[in-house]
Motif scaffolding. Structure first.
Motif, mmCIF file in Angstrom:
data_model
loop_
_atom_site.group_PDB
_atom_site.id
_atom_site.type_symbol
_atom_site.label_atom_id
_atom_site.label_comp_id
_atom_site.label_asym_id
_atom_site.label_seq_id
_atom_site.Cartn_x
_atom_site.Cartn_y
_atom_site.Cartn_z
ATOM 1 N N THR A 170 -2.119 -2.674 -3.923
ATOM 2 C CA THR A 170 -1.483 -3.115 -5.148
ATOM 3 C C THR A 170 -0.780 -4.299 -5.311
ATOM 4 O OG1 THR A 170 -1.199 -0.811 -6.046
ATOM 5 C CG2 THR A 170 -0.114 -2.326 -7.174
ATOM 6 N N PRO A 186 1.559 6.114 -9.244
ATOM 7 C CA PRO A 186 0.907 6.414 -7.944
ATOM 8 C C PRO A 186 -0.214 4.952 -7.661
ATOM 9 C CG PRO A 186 -0.556 7.440 -9.821
ATOM 10 C CD PRO A 186 0.905 7.038 -10.484
ATOM 11 N N LEU A 187 0.058 5.126 -6.379
ATOM 12 C CA LEU A 187 -0.916 3.958 -5.737
ATOM 13 C C LEU A 187 -2.356 4.503 -5.186
ATOM 14 C CD1 LEU A 187 1.823 2.246 -3.215
ATOM 15 C CD2 LEU A 187 1.181 1.629 -5.531
ATOM 16 N N ASP A 188 -3.112 3.519 -5.759
ATOM 17 C CA ASP A 188 -4.432 3.821 -5.395
ATOM 18 C C ASP A 188 -5.155 2.681 -4.718
ATOM 19 O OD1 ASP A 188 -7.235 4.690 -5.256
ATOM 20 O OD2 ASP A 188 -7.863 4.299 -7.293
ATOM 21 N N GLY A 189 -4.767 2.392 -3.471
ATOM 22 C CA GLY A 189 -5.144 1.437 -2.577
ATOM 23 C C GLY A 189 -4.108 0.354 -2.741
ATOM 24 N N SER A 215 0.827 -1.065 0.018
ATOM 25 C CA SER A 215 -0.085 0.140 0.056
ATOM 26 C C SER A 215 0.823 1.154 -0.134
ATOM 27 C CB SER A 215 -0.962 0.019 1.225
ATOM 28 O OG SER A 215 -1.852 -1.070 1.097
ATOM 29 N N GLU A 216 2.144 1.155 0.112
ATOM 30 C CA GLU A 216 3.100 2.402 -0.217
ATOM 31 C C GLU A 216 4.368 1.631 -0.657
ATOM 32 O OE1 GLU A 216 4.850 3.381 3.528
ATOM 33 O OE2 GLU A 216 3.970 1.557 4.588
#
Length: 660
Positions: free
Chosen positions: A368, A363-366, A316-317
């Motif tokens: 992954t 970018p992360l959207d939730g 998540s990051e």
């Protein structure tokens, strides 16, 4: 939510998935998010219409009496919310959610997987009850028929623990082998029972019919015969008069029928008893018909279980390998044009940890997933695959159903990756038109493929990015191929291979380097490759002329170089241009700054080749496996890929804890 219904009496195909309204808890109830549901042999029999006069079964109905999962709603029992539980129900367990009374809940200890709890919740109490009634003494001679089934195997284990000499009777070597592994002293096939020559103090008959009658004949005077099985279609042909004449105590099905209170006590004992679950088949909820078919064919060793969730490696990051974790996620539903694959192994590539670390600014959207390639087995086929419409009809309007494949209905189907758990109907169906390697797609087909989030139990893919798993390769070996072969084919295509030329590959010992070397050698080129000294013997056997890295490399090559493939990213582009005299003769897949030297940089994200177009190259390529990690150690696999020096590819073994 999804439920599985018996729509009419008949074969496994009468089981259909449909969407139902979300469950709400009534007074004294909780809502359980089901993670696993037990499948009983008697449910298979009831589905055919057998026993309707006794059980009052009438379609449509939802089977399933044992589930395990997580409490998600507990209006009047807030302390239960979030707890791992198992529950015995009067029915309705083939569902993503169930309502259960508080009195039915059994808390699952942390060390017991939920799938194991579901598998043991019914056979455990039955086995404990039978063993309690048998009052076995050490050295007692015990026969268990149906010893390869779920209840039989638990009886074998518990009787052996009690010090009994256990003989397991079962059909098929796999079932007999499992009984031996759980403590049986010996095993036999059923015909051996008819020949006599054996005597038993206690017989547990889980089969009935003639097998049960033969087993009854082997019970010694003063012994006990438990006749509870109907797998043959009826109870053992053994009358009470004959039992009385011979002095054999007969105990029937009443020994495995319980009051709710007694069943709850036995269930609690079961989950604390350390019983070994034997799960021979675990399939997604929408594949319930496959579980029924396997039980009907007597193919399952132990239990068949339906599951709603699988494992997926996610983050998540952005960061180091420590950001990776293994999550439980809903099993994805194949949408239009998609195929679901039960993953057996997944490859690890440098691009995986670069993306994870944030190198490409994505970018992360939730949460992954990670991983781009896999090997596994086709598990379900979505609508609109290979010319079939969403209603499962072929181009001529005829039903495209077949006996060995599954298609999911498009209504409400989620088309995303892991976590796309939206509802979809499911039943028997088969793809038409061209599928993998020129054959129609079918459930059960072994394939290699490419799709994001491959480090998981289940992944979605499109047919163009699936090819047949090469014969003779393990899933781990096959999972190493797609990305390396596609990248090598794409990069060499830019160079334009000509027979007799010399190709220099920087980092030839990596996955892409080895794949490129094999492609070039088959095309008639001489291949020179840079690699660490320990890898040179392997490379020479492959037909590569190896040279070591470092200062003086141009002199060590010692021959003219026509073409260069940079798979290392070690600031070798300028030198490569000097060696060839032409930047057009150099391609890099590892140095994004290659353009500053006039060299082409080839990225798989721009225009990847469909795997179907290079199926022959995949089938002909072999890569050594440098290391293999279980799914739970995916972070270690990433660390080795990022910092290690190895030959070939790193793979993650995504085999589930139970067969699929």
């Amino acid at each position: 939510m999804n439920i599985v219904e018996v729509t009419r009496f008949g074969g496994p195909e009468v089981l259909r998935v449909r969407q139902s309204s979300p469950v709400t808890a009534g007074p004294g109830e909780v809502v359980i998010e089901v993670r696993a549901a037990d499948v009983l042999s008697i449910e298979v029999q009831l589905r055919t219409g057998w026993g309707r006069e006794w059980f009052g079964t009438r379609p449509p109905y939802v089977p399933g009496t044992a589930v395990a999962g997580v409490v998600r709603s507990a209006p009047r029992a807030g302390s239960w919310e979030g707890r791992r539980v198992a529950a015995l129900l009067p029915g309705g367990g083939y569902a993503e959610q169930v309502a259960a009374p508080l009195s039915a809940l059994v808390e699952v200890p942390d060390h017991v997987p939920l799938i194991s709890a579901a598998a043991l919740l019914q056979v455990g109490p039955a086995a404990l009850s039978l063993l309690d009634a048998a009052e076995l003494k050490p050295g007692a001679r015990v026969l268990v028929t149906g010893a390869g089934g779920a209840l039989g195997l638990v009886l074998v284990e518990l009787a052996a623990r009690a010090g009994a000499h256990v003989v397991g009777a079962a059909r098929g070597p796999a079932k007999r082998a499992r009984a031996l592994s759980l403590g049986a002293s010996s095993v036999v096939d059923y015909p051996a029972l008819a020949s006599g020559g054996m005597e038993f103090d206690a017989v547990f008959d889980g089969v009935g019919g003639q097998v049960g009658a033969d087993a009854f004949a082997l019970t010694v005077p003063g012994g006990v015969f438990f006749g509870y099985g109907v797998l043959s279609g009826g109870f053992a042909d053994a009358g009470p008069e004959e039992a009385e004449r011979r002095g054999v105590r007969m105990v029937g099905i009443e020994q495995v029928q319980f009051t709710p209170e007694a069943l709850h006590r036995l269930a609690v004992r079961t989950l604390a008893a350390g019983i070994t679950p034997t799960i021979g088949l675990a399939v997604p909820l929408d594949q319930a018909h496959r579980a029924h078919a396997a039980l009907e064919a007597r193919e399952v060793v132990g239990k068949a279980v339906l599951v709603t969730h699988g494992r997926a490696v996610r983050y998540s990051e952005h960061g180091g390998a420590e950001v990776l974790r293994v999550d439980e996620v809903p099993i994805p539903v194949p949408g239009p044009g998609q195929v679901r694959v039960a993953v057996r192994a997944a490859g690890v590539n440098a691009v995986d940890w670069k993306i994870r670390g944030g190198a490409f600014g994505i970018p992360l959207d939730g949460p992954t997933g990670t991983g781009l390639e896999f090997s596994g087995v086709i598990d379900a086929i979505g609508p609109d695959v290979d010319g079939t419409s969403a209603d499962g009809k072929g181009p001529d309007g005829q039903d495209a159903a077949g006996p060995d494949a599954t298609r999911t209905d498009a209504s409400g189907a989620g088309a995303g990756g892991a976590g796309a758990g939206a509802g979809a109907g499911a039943g028997a169906g088969a793809g038409v038109g061209v599928g993998v390697s020129g054959e129609p797609l079918r459930v059960g087909q072994e394939v290699v493929g490419r799709h994001g989030g491959a480090l998981a139990d289940y992944v979605l893919a499109v047919p163009d990015d699936l090819v047949a798993k090469p014969d003779g390769l393990t899933h781990a070996e096959a999972a190493a191929l797609p990305v390396a072969v596609e990248t090598a084919t794409r990069a060499l295509g830019l160079l334009g291979l000509e027979e007799g030329r010399t190709l220099l590959i920087h980092a030839v010992a990596g996955g892409v380097g080895l794949a490129a070397a094999q492609l070039a050698i088959r095309a008639g080129l001489r291949v020179v490759g840079t690699a660490s000294e320990p890898h040179h013997p392997y490379l020479k056997d492959l037909g590569v002329h190896p040279v070591t890295y470092g200062e003086g490399l141009e002199e060590r090559i010692g021959e003219p170089v026509d073409l260069v493939l940079d798979a290392s990213g070690r600031d070798v582009v300028a030198m490569s241009v000097r060696l060839t005299g032409d930047p057009d003769k150099v391609v890099s897949i590892a140095d994004p700054g290659a353009g500053s030297h006039g060299v082409r940089f080839s990225s798989g994200s721009s225009n990847p080749i469909k795997l179907r177009e290079i199926s022959g190259e995949i089938a002909a390529t072999r890569l050594p496996i440098a290391a293999e990690f279980p799914l739970e150690q995916a972070s270690d696999a990433h660390r080795l890929s990022e910092h290690g020096h190895f030959l070939g590819k790193i793979v993650v073994n995504a085999e589930a804890n139970v067969p699929r």
